[in-house]
Write an enzyme that holds these catalytic residues in place. Sequence first.
Site, short mmCIF file in Angstrom:
data_model
loop_
_atom_site.label_atom_id
_atom_site.label_comp_id
_atom_site.label_asym_id
_atom_site.label_seq_id
_atom_site.Cartn_x
_atom_site.Cartn_y
_atom_site.Cartn_z
N HIS A 99 -4.08 -4.75 -4.57
CA HIS A 99 -5.26 -5.47 -4.07
C HIS A 99 -5.36 -6.82 -4.74
O HIS A 99 -5.07 -6.98 -5.92
CB HIS A 99 -6.55 -4.66 -4.30
CG HIS A 99 -6.72 -4.19 -5.71
ND1 HIS A 99 -6.06 -3.08 -6.20
CD2 HIS A 99 -7.45 -4.69 -6.73
CE1 HIS A 99 -6.39 -2.90 -7.46
NE2 HIS A 99 -7.22 -3.86 -7.83
N HIS A 101 -8.00 -9.73 -5.66
CA HIS A 101 -9.44 -10.02 -5.81
C HIS A 101 -9.71 -11.46 -5.37
O HIS A 101 -9.04 -12.39 -5.84
CB HIS A 101 -9.86 -9.91 -7.28
CG HIS A 101 -9.79 -8.56 -7.88
ND1 HIS A 101 -10.90 -7.75 -8.02
CD2 HIS A 101 -8.76 -7.86 -8.41
CE1 HIS A 101 -10.55 -6.62 -8.62
NE2 HIS A 101 -9.25 -6.66 -8.87
P1 5GP Z 1 -8.39 -3.49 -10.66
O1 5GP Z 1 -8.96 -3.38 -12.05
O2 5GP Z 1 -7.50 -2.32 -10.32
O3 5GP Z 1 -7.74 -4.81 -10.40
O4 5GP Z 1 -9.64 -3.47 -9.69
C1 5GP Z 1 -10.10 -2.35 -9.03
C2 5GP Z 1 -11.35 -2.75 -8.31
O5 5GP Z 1 -11.67 -1.74 -7.36
C3 5GP Z 1 -12.57 -2.87 -9.25
O6 5GP Z 1 -13.06 -4.21 -9.20
C4 5GP Z 1 -13.55 -1.85 -8.68
O7 5GP Z 1 -14.89 -2.30 -8.70
C5 5GP Z 1 -13.06 -1.66 -7.26
N1 5GP Z 1 -13.37 -0.34 -6.72
C6 5GP Z 1 -13.10 0.86 -7.30
N2 5GP Z 1 -13.50 1.86 -6.49
C7 5GP Z 1 -14.01 1.28 -5.37
C8 5GP Z 1 -14.57 1.82 -4.17
O8 5GP Z 1 -14.69 3.03 -3.97
N3 5GP Z 1 -15.00 0.92 -3.24
C9 5GP Z 1 -14.88 -0.43 -3.43
N4 5GP Z 1 -15.33 -1.21 -2.45
N5 5GP Z 1 -14.36 -0.96 -4.56
C10 5GP Z 1 -13.92 -0.11 -5.52
#
Ligand code: 5GP
Length: 140
Positions: A99, A101
């Site tokens: 993903h 951001h």
């Molecule tokens: P990472 O730290 O892996 O780059 O970011 C994961 C992101 O996924 C976090 O910013 C977190 O808020 C988001 N996230 C986790 N679970 C969910 C979910 O169930 N729905 C949505 N919309 N975002 C999620």
Amino acid sequence: MSDCIFCKIVHNELPSAKVYEDEHVLAFLDISQVTKGHTLVIPKLHIDDLFQMDSGTAERVFSPVPEIANAIKEAFHAEGMNLLNNNGAFAGQEVFHYHLHLIPRYDHTDGFAKTFISHQNDYSPADLQEMAAAVRNKLQ
Ligand code: 5GP
Ligand code: ZN
């Protein structure tokens, strides 16, 4: 992947606030809303991270990003935007479905901060040339 929350979002098995969708790509609001409009852009097909991504997927994932970024900027009157992609647990990745951001920026207290620490003095120009050559060798 059956236990992946983002795959479940792709297949509408979990709710999400979608902002963009095409055949290959989905964009939806991050639940944490680090800043207002914080959005995640994902490939619909599961891959863990950037290291697994082929160039065709990279093209398809990034292709709608400028349009989505401009839409977020206009909708919430953002002043700027940071793009962030964490790959691997050590880099802060928590959800292991790739993903990107999109984090719109408003001011210096909006919830996101750029925290690069310069180590420019630790590397000579010759060091940088040697390091660049090491990467070029891996690209051949
Ligand atoms: P990472 O730290 O892996 O780059 O970011 C994961 C992101 O996924 C976090 O910013 C977190 O808020 C988001 N996230 C986790 N679970 C969910 C979910 O169930 N729905 C949505 N919309 N975002 C999620
Ligand atoms: Zn997945």
